[in-house]
Design a protein around this motif. Structure first.
Motif, short mmCIF file in Angstrom:
data_model
loop_
_atom_site.label_atom_id
_atom_site.label_comp_id
_atom_site.label_asym_id
_atom_site.label_seq_id
_atom_site.Cartn_x
_atom_site.Cartn_y
_atom_site.Cartn_z
N UNK A 188 0.83 -1.21 0.00
CA UNK A 188 0.00 0.00 0.00
C UNK A 188 0.86 1.26 0.00
N UNK A 189 2.07 1.18 0.59
CA UNK A 189 2.98 2.33 0.54
C UNK A 189 3.40 2.61 -0.90
N UNK A 190 3.61 1.55 -1.69
CA UNK A 190 3.94 1.72 -3.11
C UNK A 190 2.76 2.34 -3.85
N UNK A 191 1.55 1.88 -3.53
CA UNK A 191 0.35 2.46 -4.17
C UNK A 191 0.23 3.95 -3.86
N UNK A 192 0.44 4.30 -2.59
CA UNK A 192 0.36 5.71 -2.18
C UNK A 192 1.39 6.56 -2.92
N UNK A 193 2.61 6.05 -3.05
CA UNK A 193 3.67 6.82 -3.71
C UNK A 193 3.38 6.99 -5.19
N UNK A 194 2.91 5.94 -5.86
CA UNK A 194 2.64 6.04 -7.30
C UNK A 194 1.45 6.96 -7.55
N UNK A 195 0.43 6.92 -6.69
CA UNK A 195 -0.72 7.82 -6.85
C UNK A 195 -0.27 9.27 -6.73
N UNK A 196 0.57 9.56 -5.74
CA UNK A 196 1.07 10.93 -5.59
C UNK A 196 1.95 11.33 -6.76
N UNK A 197 2.71 10.37 -7.29
CA UNK A 197 3.57 10.64 -8.44
C UNK A 197 2.76 11.13 -9.62
N UNK A 198 1.53 10.63 -9.74
CA UNK A 198 0.64 11.06 -10.83
C UNK A 198 -0.23 12.25 -10.43
N UNK A 199 0.04 12.85 -9.28
CA UNK A 199 -0.75 14.00 -8.84
C UNK A 199 -2.10 13.62 -8.28
N UNK A 200 -2.28 12.33 -7.93
CA UNK A 200 -3.58 11.86 -7.46
C UNK A 200 -3.60 11.56 -5.98
N UNK A 201 -4.67 10.92 -5.55
CA UNK A 201 -4.86 10.56 -4.15
C UNK A 201 -5.25 9.10 -4.03
N UNK A 202 -4.96 8.51 -2.87
CA UNK A 202 -5.29 7.11 -2.59
C UNK A 202 -5.94 7.06 -1.22
N UNK A 203 -7.17 6.50 -1.18
CA UNK A 203 -7.91 6.38 0.07
C UNK A 203 -8.32 4.94 0.29
N UNK A 204 -8.25 4.52 1.54
CA UNK A 204 -8.63 3.16 1.93
C UNK A 204 -9.70 3.28 3.00
N UNK A 205 -10.84 2.63 2.79
CA UNK A 205 -11.92 2.72 3.77
C UNK A 205 -12.75 1.43 3.78
N UNK A 206 -13.50 1.28 4.86
CA UNK A 206 -14.37 0.11 4.98
C UNK A 206 -15.50 0.19 3.97
N UNK A 207 -15.84 -0.94 3.37
CA UNK A 207 -16.89 -0.99 2.36
C UNK A 207 -18.24 -1.24 3.04
N UNK A 208 -19.24 -0.54 2.57
CA UNK A 208 -20.58 -0.73 3.12
C UNK A 208 -21.05 -2.16 2.84
N UNK A 209 -21.45 -2.85 3.87
CA UNK A 209 -21.86 -4.24 3.74
C UNK A 209 -20.74 -5.21 4.01
#
Length: 446
Positions: A405-426
């Motif tokens: 997930x740290x790699x995901x966070x870094x690559x998302x920021x590299x593209x100027x984006x955001x990465x969020x992780x949250x509980x799914x409804x249900x």
């Protein structure tokens, strides 16, 4: 809600406007108190002496000796104070100051009254003063022409306002000139955070800005040198570790171990594969595609190909791919980011695997959601799970380095984006990535 603007540019301009306004008000107050008021009072004193002299002459004159326009009764429209006007405040101030000073210098039996132009017969302002003609009190009218009040102050005020506006405009241009290198510095900082080369900032501006730009240039040079050293070190580590691992595999294959103890051979091979995977994850986290060139690609096509690969391994993802136009991204980094999230969904979620995409038109961004119906986040903080070496797996869960997930966070920021992780409804977990859409590779990802 604060009324003070947040930007330095707006604050400085607002401060300069306030200073100019305060200086103009102070200048007007000084002009009225120390220059205009003494002048008006001296004029009133001189005028009062003339009126007293005339009163003394008329008081002792025989009846009918002098023909004057005097009245026994004061006109009803005459008042103690002149009519006040906010638009012509200076004229009102002049009249009130003159009349009060005139009353101060005249005897008590010689009152003063004012008649405005709209109440007089000839449309002219009048000053009524009671004098004594042959010993009898009479009211004498003194016409006051409008020109008597025009001493050029209105022109001076307009000129002062024009100079104030010129000062504000000049301050605006100066502040814009100072803000330009700061904007360049902010843009260069964004490029550094995105992993791009910001270039060299000019250092020929004001001394303070030049010092900041020079310090930033030294910092980026040091970062580039550290990055080159890190890349060389990682390449050396990868080579030095993988070479003996390859020799170890070859030695095990050529030895009699596989035929005598197949379980031990399989276990050793598994450990070697695990070491190789961990080493690759460290390499991926250290690199994260910062030097990869963005190219225009189809994000939905990349997701569909990855889903097909997982389906071949027996893990079906339900796809709901919305309309996303092609845009510039780093294809290898993007594939690594999506694969990490899909592998997490397979390992920790197992069921209810799903990928959804759509375009957020208001933000001009591509949105990706990778979800599962696993055990969810439990008591874990989603933000902490995105930190390096943090794992959310409990007893019996797959083991790893905690870098996915740290790699995901870094690559998302590299593209100027955001990465969020949250509980799914249900039940389960949803990983959401929002990436700004760039039209061409020439645009900076930041």
């Amino acid at each position: 809600m604060s009324v003070v603007p947040r930007s330095l540019f707006a604050r400085n301009v607002l401060l300069l406007v306030a200073l100019v306004a305060v200086s103009q008000v102070c200048a007007l107050a000084v002009l009225l108190h120390f220059i205009q008021t003494p002048r008006i009072e001296r004029a009133a004193a001189t005028f009062a002496s003339y009126i007293e002299t005339l009163d003394g002459v008329l008081r002792s004159a025989p009846p009918g000796a002098m023909q004057l326009d005097v009245r026994r009764e004061l006109p009803a429209a005459a008042s103690v104070r002149p009519d006040a006007s906010r638009l012509r405040f200076y004229q009102t101030y002049q009249r009130e100051t003159f009349i009060e000073s005139l009353r101060h210098h005249l005897p008590a039996d010689m009152p003063v009254r004012w008649q405005s132009a709209d109440t007089s017969d000839d449309g002219q302002q009048r000053l009524w003063i009671r004098i004594h003609v042959s010993g009898e009190p009479r009211w004498m009218a003194l016409p006051v022409p409008e020109a008597a009040h025009d001493d050029g102050l209105a022109t001076a005020l307009l000129l002062s306002l024009a100079l104030g506006a010129l000062a504000v405009a000049t301050a605006y241009l100066i502040q814009r000139h100072l803000n330009r290198p700061l904007e360049h510095l902010a843009d260069a900082a964004r490029r550094v955070s995105a992993g791009d080369d910001p270039g060299t900032l000019p250092t020929n501006g004001p001394t303070e800005i030049a010092q900041v730009s020079d310090a930033f240039n030294r910092m980026t040079s040091a970062l580039a040198e550290a990055e080159a050293t890190r890349a060389l070190m990682l390449a050396g580590i990868s080579h030095d570790i993988r070479t003996p691992m390859t020799k170890l595999r070859l030695a095990m294959t050529m030895s009699a171990v596989p035929s005598k103890d197949a379980a031990f051979a399989a276990s050793a091979e598994g450990y070697l594969e695990q070491i190789d995977g961990i080493l690759q994850q460290f390499m991926d986290y250290a690199g994260s595609g910062a030097k990869e060139t963005p190219i225009v690609g189809d994000l939905n096509a990349l997701i569909a190909n990855l889903a097909a690969d997982f389906a071949g391994l027996g893990h079906e993802f339900a796809l709901s791919l919305g309309d996303i136009r092609t845009f510039a991204f780093r294809p290898i980094s993007m594939m690594r980011m999506l694969m990490n999230l899909m592998q997490n969904a397979v390992l920790y979620g197992v069921q209810g695997l799903e990928v959804r995409t759509w375009t957020d038109a208001s933000a001009n961004a591509a949105c990706i959601v990778i979800a599962d119906r696993g055990k969810g986040l439990g008591t874990h903080d989603p933000e902490s799970l995105k930190q390096p070496f943090k794992r959310g797996g409990g007893e019996g869960q797959p083991k790893g380095t905690g870098l996915g997930l740290a790699i995901v966070e870094r690559i998302a920021r590299l593209h100027g984006g955001t990465f969020d992780l949250r509980a799914r409804e249900g039940g389960g977990v949803e990983a959401t990535i929002v990436l700004p859409i760039r039209a061409s590779t020439g645009e900076t990802q930041g």
